[in-house]
Write an enzyme that holds these catalytic residues in place. Sequence first.
Site, short mmCIF file in Angstrom:
data_model
loop_
_atom_site.label_atom_id
_atom_site.label_comp_id
_atom_site.label_asym_id
_atom_site.label_seq_id
_atom_site.Cartn_x
_atom_site.Cartn_y
_atom_site.Cartn_z
N LYS A 80 0.84 -1.21 0.00
CA LYS A 80 0.00 0.00 0.00
C LYS A 80 0.87 1.26 0.00
O LYS A 80 0.60 2.20 -0.76
CB LYS A 80 -0.94 0.01 1.21
N THR A 81 1.91 1.27 0.83
CA THR A 81 2.80 2.44 0.86
C THR A 81 3.49 2.62 -0.49
O THR A 81 3.60 3.74 -1.00
CB THR A 81 3.87 2.27 1.96
N ASP A 125 -1.28 5.55 7.29
CA ASP A 125 -1.39 4.10 7.46
C ASP A 125 -2.29 3.81 8.67
O ASP A 125 -2.42 4.66 9.56
CB ASP A 125 0.03 3.52 7.69
N THR A 174 -5.96 -2.32 7.18
CA THR A 174 -6.13 -3.76 7.07
C THR A 174 -7.57 -4.12 7.44
O THR A 174 -7.97 -5.27 7.29
CB THR A 174 -5.18 -4.48 8.05
N ARG A 233 6.24 -8.67 1.15
CA ARG A 233 7.13 -8.36 2.27
C ARG A 233 7.70 -9.65 2.86
O ARG A 233 8.88 -9.72 3.22
CB ARG A 233 6.39 -7.56 3.35
#
Length: 343
Positions: A80-81, A125, A174, A233
């Site tokens: 997302k970032t 976030d 999330t 990740r």
Amino acid sequence: MAIKRNKTSNPKPDKKERLINTKINQEQDNIEESIRPHSFDEYIGQKDLKDVLSIVIEAAKTRNEPMDHLLLYGPPGLGKTTISLILASKMGVNCKITAAPALERPRDITGLLVNLKPGDILFIDEIHRLNRLTEELLYPAMEDFRLEITIGKGQATRTRSIPLPKFTLVGATTKVGALTSPLRDRFGLIQRLKFYEPEELALIIQRTAKLLNTSITEAGSLEIGRRSRGTPRIANRLLRRVRDYVQVKKFDTITQELAADALDIYQVDPQGLDWTDRLILDTMITQFNGGPVGLEAIAAATGEDAKTIEEVYEPYLLQIGYINRTPRGRVVTIPAYQHLGKI
Ligand code: ADE
């Protein structure tokens, strides 16, 4: 493009580093920074999302306006970032990055907002964790690009309305269901990030391996990809652990066999489950007859934090069909019993 990170926003490092952990600490943050894709051409996967965003960007640029506010949701570690940084780069603006837990006092958010330049992106976030005051400051900021602040107390209370530059808020969460509807309604675009396919993860691993000067076969990258829970990740973290193993064993290329050996040692199984996943499933089976069982009961019986189970472990177990959610609680499925050798 400048990347400005609100320093207080870094999550605390975990007590123990877990290979499948999707949280990041400062060191991992620096590594992530160095391997982050900088354009949609470099960004692998999430094709539908990239298609939508490319059109939105093109249209906004043609109108010479900032993009609509965007809400990105989905499990942690899916990018997302990165998407937000790529959008900023495509628009030729800055991206300021923060997270809801760092926006405790009203002045935290007002400080960020008044320092934005026209067109800038503000990335928040964990946006579902904003406190009420901060969230209420965001409503007029998002809708009318105004900061409405209250000064004084009681009879002397006055409000001031300060104009803000037009900006784009990119919120990431999330837990989209945990957002209040007034906040959710102020996003012009709401988009979900999906888990990645093993083949997409294999391509991401090959790209990262090249950046790390590490040699890997296609089958090696697919072996790691299959065990990465659909999450880049995690894929990049497993790659670094396999690279350690291969280096210590004095091989020069990561093959499928070496990747499998290394990940077996780290107890990441061929489905990408680690011992906590297996503990959760095993506990549900042995202590609760396979369910239905509530989240809090699973947390108490496993000693794991309920929020971590819900946001980190459960989404992938649901995705691969090892548990189901029913109105009466979670249940373990037949494939999970088979995977654990219970039937
Ligand atoms: N690294 C992390 N996520 C990635 C992605 N989606 N594409 C390329 N490299 C990545």
